[in-house]
Design an enzyme around this catalytic site. Structure first.
Site, PDB file in Angstrom:
ATOM      1  N   HIS A 184       5.423  -4.383   2.908  1.00 59.38           N
ATOM      2  CA  HIS A 184       4.361  -5.287   3.348  1.00 59.38           C
ATOM      3  C   HIS A 184       3.876  -4.894   4.733  1.00 59.38           C
ATOM      4  O   HIS A 184       4.561  -4.192   5.473  1.00 59.38           O
ATOM      5  CB  HIS A 184       4.855  -6.737   3.300  1.00 59.38           C
ATOM      6  CG  HIS A 184       4.862  -7.298   1.917  1.00 59.38           C
ATOM      7  ND1 HIS A 184       4.028  -8.312   1.515  1.00 59.38           N
ATOM      8  CD2 HIS A 184       5.588  -6.961   0.823  1.00 59.38           C
ATOM      9  CE1 HIS A 184       4.247  -8.591   0.233  1.00 59.38           C
ATOM     10  NE2 HIS A 184       5.200  -7.777  -0.203  1.00 59.38           N
TER      11      HIS A 184
ATOM     12  N   HIS B  52      -1.743   0.753  -3.654  1.00 59.78           N
ATOM     13  CA  HIS B  52      -1.351   0.530  -2.268  1.00 59.78           C
ATOM     14  C   HIS B  52      -0.264   1.532  -1.885  1.00 59.78           C
ATOM     15  O   HIS B  52       0.589   1.864  -2.704  1.00 59.78           O
ATOM     16  CB  HIS B  52      -0.763  -0.869  -2.080  1.00 59.78           C
ATOM     17  CG  HIS B  52      -1.690  -1.986  -2.404  1.00 59.78           C
ATOM     18  ND1 HIS B  52      -1.225  -3.222  -2.803  1.00 59.78           N
ATOM     19  CD2 HIS B  52      -3.039  -2.088  -2.362  1.00 59.78           C
ATOM     20  CE1 HIS B  52      -2.247  -4.031  -2.995  1.00 59.78           C
ATOM     21  NE2 HIS B  52      -3.351  -3.365  -2.752  1.00 59.78           N
TER      22      HIS B  52
ATOM     23  N   ARG C  21       8.328 -14.501  -2.802  1.00 58.24           N
ATOM     24  CA  ARG C  21       9.123 -13.509  -2.077  1.00 58.24           C
ATOM     25  C   ARG C  21      10.539 -14.065  -1.915  1.00 58.24           C
ATOM     26  O   ARG C  21      10.716 -15.133  -1.343  1.00 58.24           O
ATOM     27  CB  ARG C  21       8.467 -13.236  -0.724  1.00 58.24           C
ATOM     28  CG  ARG C  21       7.034 -12.746  -0.895  1.00 58.24           C
ATOM     29  CD  ARG C  21       6.255 -12.768   0.395  1.00 58.24           C
ATOM     30  NE  ARG C  21       4.848 -12.465   0.129  1.00 58.24           N
ATOM     31  CZ  ARG C  21       3.997 -12.062   1.038  1.00 58.24           C
ATOM     32  NH1 ARG C  21       4.366 -11.944   2.304  1.00 58.24           N
ATOM     33  NH2 ARG C  21       2.752 -11.793   0.702  1.00 58.24           N
TER      34      ARG C  21
ATOM     35  N   ASP D 217       3.223   0.077  -2.672  1.00 59.15           N
ATOM     36  CA  ASP D 217       3.626  -0.245  -4.041  1.00 59.15           C
ATOM     37  C   ASP D 217       4.777   0.666  -4.466  1.00 59.15           C
ATOM     38  O   ASP D 217       4.713   1.878  -4.307  1.00 59.15           O
ATOM     39  CB  ASP D 217       2.470  -0.047  -5.016  1.00 59.15           C
ATOM     40  CG  ASP D 217       1.353  -1.057  -4.849  1.00 59.15           C
ATOM     41  OD1 ASP D 217       1.548  -2.050  -4.121  1.00 59.15           O
ATOM     42  OD2 ASP D 217       0.283  -0.843  -5.438  1.00 59.15           O
TER      43      ASP D 217
ATOM     44  N   HIS E  83       8.096  -4.116  -2.718  1.00 63.38           N
ATOM     45  CA  HIS E  83       6.954  -3.570  -1.984  1.00 63.38           C
ATOM     46  C   HIS E  83       7.239  -3.441  -0.493  1.00 63.38           C
ATOM     47  O   HIS E  83       8.076  -4.161   0.048  1.00 63.38           O
ATOM     48  CB  HIS E  83       5.725  -4.490  -2.118  1.00 63.38           C
ATOM     49  CG  HIS E  83       5.323  -4.784  -3.510  1.00 63.38           C
ATOM     50  ND1 HIS E  83       5.350  -6.060  -4.028  1.00 63.38           N
ATOM     51  CD2 HIS E  83       4.893  -3.984  -4.510  1.00 63.38           C
ATOM     52  CE1 HIS E  83       4.933  -6.028  -5.288  1.00 63.38           C
ATOM     53  NE2 HIS E  83       4.663  -4.778  -5.602  1.00 63.38           N
TER      54      HIS E  83
ATOM     55  N   HIS F  14      10.380  -9.447  -4.688  1.00 67.41           N
ATOM     56  CA  HIS F  14       9.684 -10.604  -5.256  1.00 67.41           C
ATOM     57  C   HIS F  14      10.483 -11.236  -6.404  1.00 67.41           C
ATOM     58  O   HIS F  14      11.359 -10.604  -6.985  1.00 67.41           O
ATOM     59  CB  HIS F  14       8.301 -10.185  -5.770  1.00 67.41           C
ATOM     60  CG  HIS F  14       7.360  -9.817  -4.668  1.00 67.41           C
ATOM     61  ND1 HIS F  14       6.475 -10.711  -4.126  1.00 67.41           N
ATOM     62  CD2 HIS F  14       7.172  -8.658  -4.006  1.00 67.41           C
ATOM     63  CE1 HIS F  14       5.778 -10.126  -3.175  1.00 67.41           C
ATOM     64  NE2 HIS F  14       6.181  -8.862  -3.077  1.00 67.41           N
TER      65      HIS F  14
ATOM     66  N   HIS G  92      -4.293  -2.617  -6.068  1.00 64.90           N
ATOM     67  CA  HIS G  92      -2.864  -2.670  -6.334  1.00 64.90           C
ATOM     68  C   HIS G  92      -2.487  -1.999  -7.648  1.00 64.90           C
ATOM     69  O   HIS G  92      -3.197  -2.096  -8.629  1.00 64.90           O
ATOM     70  CB  HIS G  92      -2.388  -4.128  -6.394  1.00 64.90           C
ATOM     71  CG  HIS G  92      -0.964  -4.238  -6.810  1.00 64.90           C
ATOM     72  ND1 HIS G  92       0.069  -4.008  -5.946  1.00 64.90           N
ATOM     73  CD2 HIS G  92      -0.401  -4.487  -8.007  1.00 64.90           C
ATOM     74  CE1 HIS G  92       1.208  -4.126  -6.589  1.00 64.90           C
ATOM     75  NE2 HIS G  92       0.957  -4.421  -7.845  1.00 64.90           N
TER      76      HIS G  92
ATOM     77  N   HIS H 123       0.491  -6.460   0.998  1.00 63.41           N
ATOM     78  CA  HIS H 123       1.097  -5.147   0.782  1.00 63.41           C
ATOM     79  C   HIS H 123       0.563  -4.142   1.791  1.00 63.41           C
ATOM     80  O   HIS H 123      -0.599  -4.200   2.179  1.00 63.41           O
ATOM     81  CB  HIS H 123       0.803  -4.640  -0.630  1.00 63.41           C
ATOM     82  CG  HIS H 123       1.446  -5.462  -1.686  1.00 63.41           C
ATOM     83  ND1 HIS H 123       1.270  -5.209  -3.016  1.00 63.41           N
ATOM     84  CD2 HIS H 123       2.273  -6.533  -1.626  1.00 63.41           C
ATOM     85  CE1 HIS H 123       1.956  -6.081  -3.727  1.00 63.41           C
ATOM     86  NE2 HIS H 123       2.567  -6.903  -2.892  1.00 63.41           N
TER      87      HIS H 123
END
Length: 185
Positions: free
Chosen positions: A85, A118, A175, A121, A83, A158, A109, A101
Protein backbone atom coordinates in the site's frame (compact mmCIF):
# COMPACT_ATOMS: atom_id res chain seq x y z
CA UNK A 1 2.10 -28.38 -6.63
CA UNK A 2 1.69 -25.87 -3.81
CA UNK A 3 1.12 -22.14 -4.23
CA UNK A 4 4.62 -21.56 -2.83
CA UNK A 5 6.13 -23.87 -5.46
CA UNK A 6 4.19 -22.17 -8.23
CA UNK A 7 5.26 -18.70 -7.08
CA UNK A 8 8.90 -19.72 -6.85
CA UNK A 9 8.78 -21.40 -10.26
CA UNK A 10 7.15 -18.34 -11.83
CA UNK A 11 9.69 -16.04 -10.23
CA UNK A 12 12.61 -18.12 -11.46
CA UNK A 13 11.22 -18.41 -14.97
CA UNK A 14 10.43 -14.70 -15.26
CA UNK A 15 13.75 -13.59 -13.74
CA UNK A 16 16.57 -15.85 -14.91
CA UNK A 17 19.16 -13.75 -13.07
CA UNK A 18 17.84 -15.15 -9.79
CA UNK A 19 18.81 -18.67 -10.77
CA UNK A 20 22.40 -17.64 -11.42
CA UNK A 21 25.17 -17.78 -8.86
CA UNK A 22 25.10 -14.55 -6.88
CA UNK A 23 28.86 -14.63 -6.88
CA UNK A 24 31.44 -15.72 -4.41
CA UNK A 25 34.53 -13.60 -3.91
CA UNK A 26 37.24 -15.08 -6.07
CA UNK A 27 40.52 -16.22 -4.59
CA UNK A 28 43.24 -13.58 -4.78
CA UNK A 29 45.03 -15.47 -7.53
CA UNK A 30 41.95 -15.84 -9.74
CA UNK A 31 42.00 -12.32 -11.13
CA UNK A 32 40.41 -9.03 -10.16
CA UNK A 33 36.79 -10.06 -9.67
CA UNK A 34 35.06 -7.59 -7.31
CA UNK A 35 33.12 -8.90 -4.32
CA UNK A 36 29.35 -8.87 -4.83
CA UNK A 37 27.57 -5.79 -3.52
CA UNK A 38 24.91 -6.17 -0.86
CA UNK A 39 21.52 -5.47 -2.42
CA UNK A 40 19.09 -3.02 -0.87
CA UNK A 41 16.64 -4.73 1.47
CA UNK A 42 13.60 -3.50 3.39
CA UNK A 43 11.28 -5.29 5.77
CA UNK A 44 7.81 -5.02 7.27
CA UNK A 45 6.75 -6.57 10.55
CA UNK A 46 3.02 -7.27 10.29
CA UNK A 47 0.53 -7.02 13.16
CA UNK A 48 -3.18 -7.77 13.29
CA UNK A 49 -5.89 -5.36 14.50
CA UNK A 50 -5.22 -6.39 18.13
CA UNK A 51 -1.48 -5.70 17.78
CA UNK A 52 -0.56 -9.39 17.69
CA UNK A 53 2.50 -10.31 15.62
CA UNK A 54 1.69 -12.11 12.36
CA UNK A 55 5.20 -12.30 10.91
CA UNK A 56 7.67 -10.52 8.69
CA UNK A 57 8.05 -9.73 5.01
CA UNK A 58 11.39 -8.80 3.44
CA UNK A 59 11.83 -7.13 0.06
CA UNK A 60 15.19 -7.30 -1.66
CA UNK A 61 16.25 -5.53 -4.83
CA UNK A 62 16.85 -8.10 -7.57
CA UNK A 63 18.15 -7.56 -11.10
CA UNK A 64 14.65 -7.28 -12.63
CA UNK A 65 12.42 -6.30 -9.74
CA UNK A 66 11.94 -6.92 -6.06
CA UNK A 67 12.07 -10.34 -4.41
CA UNK A 68 9.40 -10.49 -1.70
CA UNK A 69 9.81 -13.18 0.96
CA UNK A 70 7.59 -13.79 3.93
CA UNK A 71 6.66 -16.06 6.76
CA UNK A 72 3.30 -15.22 8.32
CA UNK A 73 1.31 -16.85 11.12
CA UNK A 74 -1.82 -16.30 13.21
CA UNK A 75 -3.93 -15.59 10.11
CA UNK A 76 -7.36 -17.05 9.28
CA UNK A 77 -7.06 -20.13 7.02
CA UNK A 78 -7.94 -19.65 3.34
CA UNK A 79 -7.11 -17.32 0.47
CA UNK A 80 -6.10 -13.74 1.24
CA UNK A 81 -5.15 -10.80 -0.96
CA UNK A 82 -1.70 -9.43 -0.29
CA UNK A 83 -0.61 -5.97 -1.45
CA UNK A 84 1.88 -3.18 -0.96
CA UNK A 85 0.00 0.00 0.00
CA UNK A 86 1.01 3.59 -0.73
CA UNK A 87 1.48 5.00 2.79
CA UNK A 88 3.73 3.79 5.58
CA UNK A 89 1.16 3.97 8.35
CA UNK A 90 -0.72 1.09 9.96
CA UNK A 91 -3.27 2.41 12.45
CA UNK A 92 -5.49 -0.35 13.82
CA UNK A 93 -8.11 -1.58 13.74
CA UNK A 94 -8.85 -1.09 10.01
CA UNK A 95 -5.40 -0.02 8.71
CA UNK A 96 -7.01 2.47 6.29
CA UNK A 97 -4.14 4.87 7.07
CA UNK A 98 -2.02 2.70 4.71
CA UNK A 99 -3.94 4.30 1.82
CA UNK A 100 -4.59 2.62 -1.52
CA UNK A 101 -2.42 0.15 -3.37
CA UNK A 102 1.09 1.25 -4.29
CA UNK A 103 0.54 2.47 -7.85
CA UNK A 104 3.13 5.02 -9.00
CA UNK A 105 2.44 4.32 -12.69
CA UNK A 106 -1.34 4.91 -12.31
CA UNK A 107 -2.41 1.55 -13.76
CA UNK A 108 -5.59 -0.38 -13.07
CA UNK A 109 -5.73 -3.12 -10.49
CA UNK A 110 -5.01 -6.76 -11.05
CA UNK A 111 -2.91 -9.27 -12.94
CA UNK A 112 -5.91 -9.90 -15.23
CA UNK A 113 -6.34 -6.23 -16.13
CA UNK A 114 -5.67 -5.54 -19.82
CA UNK A 115 -4.25 -2.14 -18.79
CA UNK A 116 -1.53 -3.55 -16.55
CA UNK A 117 -1.57 -3.77 -12.79
CA UNK A 118 -0.57 -1.78 -9.72
CA UNK A 119 3.09 -2.11 -8.77
CA UNK A 120 1.87 -3.26 -5.33
CA UNK A 121 -0.34 -6.10 -6.58
CA UNK A 122 0.89 -9.53 -5.53
CA UNK A 123 -0.49 -13.08 -5.80
CA UNK A 124 -3.02 -14.26 -3.24
CA UNK A 125 -1.71 -16.07 -0.19
CA UNK A 126 -3.07 -19.50 0.70
CA UNK A 127 -2.98 -19.73 4.48
CA UNK A 128 -3.05 -23.27 5.83
CA UNK A 129 -5.33 -24.60 8.56
CA UNK A 130 -2.52 -23.85 11.03
CA UNK A 131 -2.74 -20.12 10.20
CA UNK A 132 0.70 -20.10 8.56
CA UNK A 133 2.04 -19.30 5.11
CA UNK A 134 5.52 -18.89 3.60
CA UNK A 135 6.13 -17.36 0.19
CA UNK A 136 8.63 -15.97 -2.30
CA UNK A 137 7.46 -13.80 -5.18
CA UNK A 138 9.03 -11.36 -7.65
CA UNK A 139 7.42 -8.01 -8.39
CA UNK A 140 8.85 -7.10 -11.81
CA UNK A 141 10.07 -3.59 -12.61
CA UNK A 142 9.79 -2.39 -9.00
CA UNK A 143 12.58 -0.63 -7.10
CA UNK A 144 13.03 -0.96 -3.34
CA UNK A 145 13.93 2.75 -3.22
CA UNK A 146 10.44 3.67 -4.44
CA UNK A 147 8.91 2.03 -1.35
CA UNK A 148 10.82 4.43 0.89
CA UNK A 149 9.47 7.69 -0.54
CA UNK A 150 8.52 10.59 1.78
CA UNK A 151 5.33 8.93 3.09
CA UNK A 152 6.68 5.37 2.96
CA UNK A 153 4.67 2.26 2.16
CA UNK A 154 3.06 -0.68 3.96
CA UNK A 155 2.38 -4.36 3.39
CA UNK A 156 -1.24 -5.41 3.93
CA UNK A 157 -3.05 -8.75 4.15
CA UNK A 158 -6.78 -8.59 3.31
CA UNK A 159 -9.74 -10.60 4.63
CA UNK A 160 -10.71 -12.05 1.23
CA UNK A 161 -8.92 -13.17 -1.89
CA UNK A 162 -8.05 -10.78 -4.70
CA UNK A 163 -10.10 -11.43 -7.86
CA UNK A 164 -7.20 -9.93 -9.90
CA UNK A 165 -9.37 -7.56 -11.93
CA UNK A 166 -11.83 -5.42 -9.92
CA UNK A 167 -10.40 -1.90 -9.81
CA UNK A 168 -9.07 -0.50 -7.51
CA UNK A 169 -8.87 -3.23 -4.83
CA UNK A 170 -9.60 -6.64 -6.34
CA UNK A 171 -12.70 -6.93 -4.12
CA UNK A 172 -10.31 -8.09 -1.40
CA UNK A 173 -12.34 -7.05 1.63
CA UNK A 174 -11.09 -5.49 4.85
CA UNK A 175 -7.51 -5.24 5.99
CA UNK A 176 -6.59 -7.80 8.63
CA UNK A 177 -2.83 -7.26 9.02
CA UNK A 178 -0.43 -4.45 8.24
CA UNK A 179 3.26 -3.64 8.51
CA UNK A 180 5.21 -0.47 7.68
CA UNK A 181 8.09 -0.93 5.22
CA UNK A 182 11.41 0.05 6.83
CA UNK A 183 15.07 -0.31 5.98
CA UNK A 184 16.41 -3.67 7.09
CA UNK A 185 19.34 -3.60 9.49
Amino acid sequence: MTIRSLLVAAALLSTPALAQDAGTPAPADAGAKPAPQKSETVKATLKDAQGKDVGEVTMEQAPRGVLVRGALMNLPPGEHAFHIHETGKCDAPDFKTAGGHFNPTKKQHGALSPKGQHAGDMPNLHVGQDGKVQFDVIIPDLKVKSLLDKDGSAVVVHAKLDDYHTDPTGDAGGRIACGVVEKAE
